[in-house]
Design an enzyme around this catalytic site. Structure first.
Site, mmCIF file in Angstrom:
data_model
loop_
_atom_site.group_PDB
_atom_site.id
_atom_site.type_symbol
_atom_site.label_atom_id
_atom_site.label_comp_id
_atom_site.label_asym_id
_atom_site.label_seq_id
_atom_site.Cartn_x
_atom_site.Cartn_y
_atom_site.Cartn_z
ATOM 1 N N ASP A 36 37.545 41.791 40.791
ATOM 2 C CA ASP A 36 37.948 40.404 40.524
ATOM 3 C C ASP A 36 36.825 39.693 39.755
ATOM 4 O OD1 ASP A 36 39.585 38.157 40.772
ATOM 5 O OD2 ASP A 36 38.698 37.552 42.690
ATOM 6 N N HIS A 37 37.166 39.073 38.640
ATOM 7 C CA HIS A 37 36.194 38.290 37.854
ATOM 8 C C HIS A 37 34.916 39.046 37.467
ATOM 9 C CE1 HIS A 37 38.373 34.512 38.134
ATOM 10 N NE2 HIS A 37 38.607 34.783 39.409
ATOM 11 N N ASP A 64 36.313 38.903 32.906
ATOM 12 C CA ASP A 64 36.571 37.465 32.778
ATOM 13 C C ASP A 64 35.656 36.881 31.706
ATOM 14 O OD1 ASP A 64 36.964 34.800 32.928
ATOM 15 O OD2 ASP A 64 36.532 34.593 35.071
ATOM 16 N N GLU A 95 41.111 37.165 30.977
ATOM 17 C CA GLU A 95 41.486 35.763 31.211
ATOM 18 C C GLU A 95 41.291 34.950 29.943
ATOM 19 O OE1 GLU A 95 40.418 33.990 34.940
ATOM 20 O OE2 GLU A 95 40.110 32.016 34.056
ATOM 21 N N HIS A 114 45.538 33.023 38.970
ATOM 22 C CA HIS A 114 44.388 32.875 39.873
ATOM 23 C C HIS A 114 44.488 31.525 40.577
ATOM 24 C CE1 HIS A 114 41.479 36.136 38.640
ATOM 25 N NE2 HIS A 114 42.515 36.328 37.842
ATOM 26 N N GLY A 115 43.651 31.337 41.591
ATOM 27 C CA GLY A 115 43.591 30.044 42.259
ATOM 28 C C GLY A 115 44.929 29.668 42.864
ATOM 29 N N ALA A 116 45.581 30.653 43.489
ATOM 30 C CA ALA A 116 46.976 30.454 43.911
ATOM 31 C C ALA A 116 47.144 30.237 45.415
ATOM 32 C CB ALA A 116 47.818 31.634 43.444
ATOM 33 N N ASN A 133 46.810 35.757 42.897
ATOM 34 C CA ASN A 133 45.531 35.947 43.599
ATOM 35 C C ASN A 133 45.384 34.981 44.772
ATOM 36 O OD1 ASN A 133 44.981 37.709 41.538
ATOM 37 N ND2 ASN A 133 43.016 36.794 40.997
HETATM 38 P P1 13P Z 1 42.182 30.920 45.740
HETATM 39 O O1 13P Z 1 40.828 30.333 45.884
HETATM 40 O O2 13P Z 1 43.196 29.870 45.405
HETATM 41 O O3 13P Z 1 42.603 31.728 46.919
HETATM 42 O O4 13P Z 1 42.153 31.912 44.465
HETATM 43 C C1 13P Z 1 41.607 33.188 44.582
HETATM 44 C C2 13P Z 1 41.411 33.846 43.262
HETATM 45 O O5 13P Z 1 41.902 33.441 42.233
HETATM 46 C C3 13P Z 1 40.592 35.065 43.246
HETATM 47 O O6 13P Z 1 40.386 35.549 41.958
HETATM 48 O O1 G3H Z 2 37.841 33.810 42.616
HETATM 49 C C1 G3H Z 2 37.006 33.973 43.486
HETATM 50 C C2 G3H Z 2 37.368 34.618 44.766
HETATM 51 O O2 G3H Z 2 37.880 33.689 45.676
HETATM 52 C C3 G3H Z 2 36.197 35.348 45.305
HETATM 53 O O3 G3H Z 2 35.252 34.474 45.801
HETATM 54 O O4 G3H Z 2 33.136 35.025 44.613
HETATM 55 O O5 G3H Z 2 33.120 33.867 46.845
HETATM 56 O O6 G3H Z 2 33.757 36.282 46.663
HETATM 57 P P1 G3H Z 2 33.720 34.941 45.987
HETATM 58 ZN ZN ZN Z 3 40.212 34.079 40.448
#
Ligand code: 13P
Ligand code: G3H
Ligand code: ZN
Length: 309
Positions: free
Chosen positions: A82-83, A104, A134, A211-213, A254
């Site tokens: 992720d990212h 990303d 992204e 993302h951010g869902a 996500n």
């Molecule tokens: P949330 O913070 O909304 O759960 O999003 C998580 C996310 O996008 C991880 O990449």
């Molecule tokens: O998008 C980010 C995810 O919620 C992961 O968060 O970087 O704190 O592990 P983190």
């Molecule tokens: Zn994310």
């Protein structure tokens, strides 16, 4: 039962107009709660690991825990970075056996994002790994998203088409008004569905990612606060909006914050109600149960991917 890429499950999700949950993992209890839920729901699953999670648990542990989960449940799982912020972390994860990585490059100018993404795609595809990129910036709660700011930060549909054609990426995370964490909106939640529909129409049969869902379900925020937490003003994406996005080409949704809230609420409650208990298995077990219930709910009632295996 093995580590798989997201190619086939995205194809089915796109056709079936549902989305697959991509849940962030940091430790054994979180992984177990998620995979047990996916098993009960007979649902496809993406487990994703952030750079922070790799640092916290150390890479080997998470990889082995996911392998254990596959062996234990008999599920196929996509293991996703992720990212990933640069080529090196993507390369490390590909070399470590991840089946999917996100590069990303959204903070870079368009051409730099393309060049970086292309480099990762080349390395990944040669090794049978798929890549998410992204384009556009997720809105922060501090941002006053007026029309100009929206055009500057949300994903531009024409650019999305050009980006996908030039990079050969397998899926694309788009910005339509969501943001990470528990504080997503100051006022009423609003996503730019017109933009999503346009992108989706211009990129037929192509999986989009949201993302951010997290929904930041009030019940769980209240449960945290009732037992000593202090999380005022938290607000997330309403669940009906996520279901709507899933019908518009969004194949991967996500979710991290909702799992954090569910786990923390359960552990807080347990510790307050049982002040004499100091066996970590007791409260971590409650956290694991809460994760399982949350993921079952997401899969069944929000993503729509129950019984799609
Ligand atoms: P949330 O913070 O909304 O759960 O999003 C998580 C996310 O996008 C991880 O990449
Ligand atoms: O998008 C980010 C995810 O919620 C992961 O968060 O970087 O704190 O592990 P983190
Ligand atoms: Zn994310």
């Amino acid at each position: 039962m093995s580590l798989i890429t997201s190619k086939e499950i995205f194809r089915k999700a796109y056709e079936g107009k549902y989305a697959i949950g991509a849940f962030n993992v940091n430790n054994m209890e979180i992984i177990q709660g998620i995979v047990e839920a996916a098993q009960v729901e007979n649902a496809p699953l993406i487990l994703q690991v952030s750079a922070g999670a790799r640092k916290y648990a150390r890479p080997t542990y998470l990889k082995k825990l996911v392998e254990a989960a596959i062996e234990d449940t008999g599920l196929d799982v996509v293991l996703h970075l992720d990212h990933g912020e640069d080529f090196e972390i993507c390369k490390q994860c590909i070399d470590d056996g991840f089946t999917s990585v996100m590069i990303d490059g959204s903070k870079h100018p368009f051409e730099e994002n393309i060049a970086l993404t292309k480099r990762v795609v080349e390395y990944a595809h040669e090794r049978g790994v798929v890549v998410e990129a992204e384009l556009g910036r997720l809105a922060g709660v501090e941002d006053d998203v007026n029309v100009n700011a929206k055009d500057a930060s949300y994903t531009d549909p024409d650019q999305a088409v050009e980006f996908v054609e030039r990079t050969g990426v397998d899926s694309l995370a788009i910005a339509i008004g969501t943001s990470h964490g528990a504080y997503k909106f100051k006022g009423d939640p609003k996503l730019d569905f017109e933009r999503l529909e346009k992108i989706s129409n211009m990129l037929p049969n192509f999986p989009l990612v949201l993302h951010g869902a997290s929904t930041v379900i009030p019940e769980f925020v209240m449960a945290c606060n009732e037992y000593g937490g202090n999380i005022p003003g938290a607000k997330g994406v309403p669940e009906d909006m996520l279901s709507r996005a899933a019908k518009l080409g969004v194949c991967k949704i996500n979710i991290d914050t909702d799992l954090r809230l569910a786990m923390t609420a359960a552990i807080r409650k347990y510790l307050v109600e049982n002040p004499d208990v100091f066996d970590p298995r007791k409260y971590l077990g409650k956290g694991r149960d809460a994760i399982k219930e949350m993921v079952k709910h997401k899969i069944r009632n929000v993503l729509g991917c129950s019984n799609t295996l």
